[in-house]
Motif scaffolding. Structure first.
Motif, mmCIF file in Angstrom:
data_model
loop_
_atom_site.group_PDB
_atom_site.id
_atom_site.type_symbol
_atom_site.label_atom_id
_atom_site.label_comp_id
_atom_site.label_asym_id
_atom_site.label_seq_id
_atom_site.Cartn_x
_atom_site.Cartn_y
_atom_site.Cartn_z
ATOM 1 N N ILE A 187 0.850 -1.313 -0.056
ATOM 2 C CA ILE A 187 0.012 0.006 -0.053
ATOM 3 C C ILE A 187 1.071 1.038 0.029
ATOM 4 C CG2 ILE A 187 -1.510 1.406 1.414
ATOM 5 C CD1 ILE A 187 -2.963 -1.222 2.204
ATOM 6 N N ALA A 188 2.075 1.184 0.686
ATOM 7 C CA ALA A 188 2.887 2.412 0.784
ATOM 8 C C ALA A 188 3.437 2.682 -0.601
ATOM 9 C CB ALA A 188 3.894 2.105 1.940
ATOM 10 N N MET A 192 -1.350 -2.936 -5.611
ATOM 11 C CA MET A 192 -2.436 -3.925 -5.130
ATOM 12 C C MET A 192 -1.631 -5.114 -4.251
ATOM 13 S SD MET A 192 -5.709 -5.867 -6.980
ATOM 14 C CE MET A 192 -4.942 -7.031 -7.933
ATOM 15 N N ALA A 193 -2.082 -5.337 -3.228
ATOM 16 C CA ALA A 193 -1.540 -6.656 -2.195
ATOM 17 C C ALA A 193 -1.899 -7.670 -2.621
ATOM 18 C CB ALA A 193 -2.006 -6.248 -0.864
ATOM 19 N N ARG A 194 -1.251 -8.797 -2.421
ATOM 20 C CA ARG A 194 -1.392 -10.005 -2.811
ATOM 21 C C ARG A 194 -2.112 -11.097 -1.848
ATOM 22 N NH1 ARG A 194 4.843 -9.874 -4.096
ATOM 23 N NH2 ARG A 194 4.619 -8.290 -2.375
ATOM 24 N N PHE A 195 -3.065 -11.821 -2.535
ATOM 25 C CA PHE A 195 -3.693 -12.805 -1.476
ATOM 26 C C PHE A 195 -2.958 -13.514 -0.935
ATOM 27 C CE2 PHE A 195 -7.614 -11.462 -3.749
ATOM 28 C CZ PHE A 195 -8.743 -11.421 -3.120
ATOM 29 N N SER A 196 -1.909 -13.953 -1.559
ATOM 30 C CA SER A 196 -0.880 -15.045 -0.963
ATOM 31 C C SER A 196 -0.403 -14.452 0.428
ATOM 32 C CB SER A 196 0.267 -15.531 -1.841
ATOM 33 O OG SER A 196 1.081 -14.111 -2.397
ATOM 34 N N HIS A 197 -0.353 -13.310 0.747
ATOM 35 C CA HIS A 197 0.227 -12.741 1.915
ATOM 36 C C HIS A 197 -0.824 -12.391 2.979
ATOM 37 C CE1 HIS A 197 3.743 -10.773 -0.264
ATOM 38 N NE2 HIS A 197 4.017 -11.916 -0.555
ATOM 39 N N MET A 198 -2.047 -12.814 2.766
ATOM 40 C CA MET A 198 -3.134 -12.701 3.634
ATOM 41 C C MET A 198 -3.363 -13.704 4.541
ATOM 42 S SD MET A 198 -6.897 -11.822 2.359
ATOM 43 C CE MET A 198 -7.136 -13.751 1.824
ATOM 44 N N SER A 210 -6.299 -1.760 -0.761
ATOM 45 C CA SER A 210 -5.255 -1.675 -1.867
ATOM 46 C C SER A 210 -5.863 -1.771 -3.071
ATOM 47 C CB SER A 210 -4.003 -2.720 -1.545
ATOM 48 O OG SER A 210 -4.755 -4.222 -2.035
ATOM 49 N N TRP A 211 -7.272 -2.245 -3.286
ATOM 50 C CA TRP A 211 -7.628 -2.482 -4.571
ATOM 51 C C TRP A 211 -7.901 -0.899 -5.322
ATOM 52 C CZ3 TRP A 211 -12.093 -6.253 -3.220
ATOM 53 C CH2 TRP A 211 -11.498 -7.594 -3.069
ATOM 54 N N VAL A 212 -7.735 -0.054 -4.611
ATOM 55 C CA VAL A 212 -7.768 1.615 -5.310
ATOM 56 C C VAL A 212 -6.796 1.571 -6.410
ATOM 57 C CG1 VAL A 212 -8.935 2.659 -3.320
ATOM 58 C CG2 VAL A 212 -6.559 2.775 -3.355
ATOM 59 N N PHE A 213 -5.821 0.966 -5.981
ATOM 60 C CA PHE A 213 -4.478 0.960 -6.846
ATOM 61 C C PHE A 213 -4.887 -0.102 -8.209
ATOM 62 C CE2 PHE A 213 -2.787 1.653 -2.640
ATOM 63 C CZ PHE A 213 -2.675 3.065 -2.674
ATOM 64 N N ASP A 214 -5.940 -0.535 -8.405
ATOM 65 C CA ASP A 214 -6.117 -1.580 -9.669
ATOM 66 C C ASP A 214 -7.512 -1.188 -10.321
ATOM 67 O OD1 ASP A 214 -5.302 -3.846 -11.154
ATOM 68 O OD2 ASP A 214 -7.219 -4.727 -10.131
ATOM 69 N N ALA A 246 -1.071 3.670 6.012
ATOM 70 C CA ALA A 246 -1.511 3.090 4.955
ATOM 71 C C ALA A 246 -2.940 3.236 4.503
ATOM 72 C CB ALA A 246 -1.670 1.567 5.224
ATOM 73 N N VAL A 247 -3.941 3.729 5.526
ATOM 74 C CA VAL A 247 -5.018 4.138 5.255
ATOM 75 C C VAL A 247 -4.907 5.594 4.421
ATOM 76 C CG1 VAL A 247 -7.207 5.054 6.285
ATOM 77 C CG2 VAL A 247 -6.579 2.836 6.983
ATOM 78 N N GLY A 248 -4.150 6.392 5.035
ATOM 79 C CA GLY A 248 -3.985 7.733 4.460
ATOM 80 C C GLY A 248 -3.611 7.565 2.920
ATOM 81 N N VAL A 249 -2.528 6.540 2.815
ATOM 82 C CA VAL A 249 -2.261 6.643 1.288
ATOM 83 C C VAL A 249 -3.594 6.393 0.389
ATOM 84 C CG1 VAL A 249 -0.878 5.283 -0.325
ATOM 85 C CG2 VAL A 249 0.051 6.075 1.724
ATOM 86 N N VAL A 250 -4.194 5.182 1.040
ATOM 87 C CA VAL A 250 -5.512 4.990 0.180
ATOM 88 C C VAL A 250 -6.296 6.021 -0.029
ATOM 89 C CG1 VAL A 250 -7.443 3.419 0.397
ATOM 90 C CG2 VAL A 250 -5.263 2.543 0.672
#
Length: 261
Positions: A187-188, A192-198, A210-214, A246-250
């Motif tokens: 996010i920083a 978009m973040a990855r599902f594998s890291h969840m 993070s989907w705002v970047f996609d 992170a929220v601020g960036v989004v």
């Protein structure tokens, strides 16, 4: 695509999805959630397609994509009791298999069939596939945006009304006060973040932010900002410096790109 073709697809979808319902609200809740989700994604995609001036026949193709994008979810949940693709099967690939097996697209032209199948196949992919014609990518971009808008709504509504999210929808993730540094880093860096890291529910919330970047269309940003679902989801995260950043960036991304005109 003509009106009658879309009507036939809608009739098929209604009959197919009803076949998974038992009449017991508790047993049917996960399937009903996907039926309702599909209806709203159809509304979203028509809005987005109209916003970019697509002719009506292409708007109908887009709506057909939305109608069928999660058709694999019903069989997935019936077999595995989860919507977690990593623990069961890729629901998009299963959806393509079901469309081909049932012949639901048989009344459409070859081009229309290919556009719909490819959009369903890749609607949940980490990124857009390469080497596809621009028109196919257009429908894929539309469904990815329309889908995100409603997934945000589904989760935000749970939190708005102080309810726990449907277990199947949060993919049985533990609600723990931890989060993955790798998702914060994504996010920083505005990706978009990855599902594998969840691993936790907080990770899932961050992934959704993070989907705002996609996103692909100006109207998607406008709708996301106006509806306020991202702010609701963000408001459920723990109060911690890295999460606030992170929220601020989004929210900055949403504010800058969510201005109409």
């Amino acid at each position: 695509m003509q009106n009658n073709h879309l009507a036939e697809l809608q009739s098929w979808f209604n009959a197919y999805t009803r076949s998974f319902l038992t009449g017991d609200p508790k047993k049917d809740s996960a399937h009903q959630l996907k039926i309702d989700h599909t209806a709203r994604v159809c509304e979203n995609i028509r809005l987005l397609a109209t916003s970019i001036g697509l002719p009506e026949n292409q708007v109908r193709i887009a709506e057909a994509v939305a109608l069928l994008h999660d058709v694999g979810r019903f069989e997935q949940y019936k077999r595995y009791g989860t919507f977690n693709d990593r623990k069961s099967v890729n629901h998009a690939a299963l959806g393509v298999e079901i469309m081909k097996k049932t012949g639901v697209l048989a009344g459409l032209s070859d081009d229309e069939q290919k556009q719909i199948v490819d959009a369903v196949r890749f609607h949940n992919a980490p990124s857009l596939p390469s080497g596809k014609p621009s028109e196919e990518l257009l429908f894929l971009r539309l469904i990815r945006d329309a889908d995100k808008l409603d997934i945000w709504k589904v989760f935000a509504d749970y939190y708005r009304f102080d309810n726990e999210p449907e277990t199947a929808i949060v993919q049985h993730l533990p609600d723990q006060p931890t989060w993955a540094p790798s998702i914060i880093e994504d996010i920083a860096n505005r990706r978009m973040a990855r599902f594998s890291h969840m691993e936790t529910l907080n990770d899932f919330k961050l992934l959704q932010l993070s989907w705002v970047f996609d996103l692909n269309f100006p109207e998607t940003f406008v709708q996301a900002k106006q509806r306020g679902d991202l702010a609701v989801i963000a408001g459920t995260l723990p109060d911690a410096p890295d999460l606030r950043h992170a929220v601020g960036v989004v929210m900055e991304e949403l504010e800058v790109k969510g201005k109409r005109g």
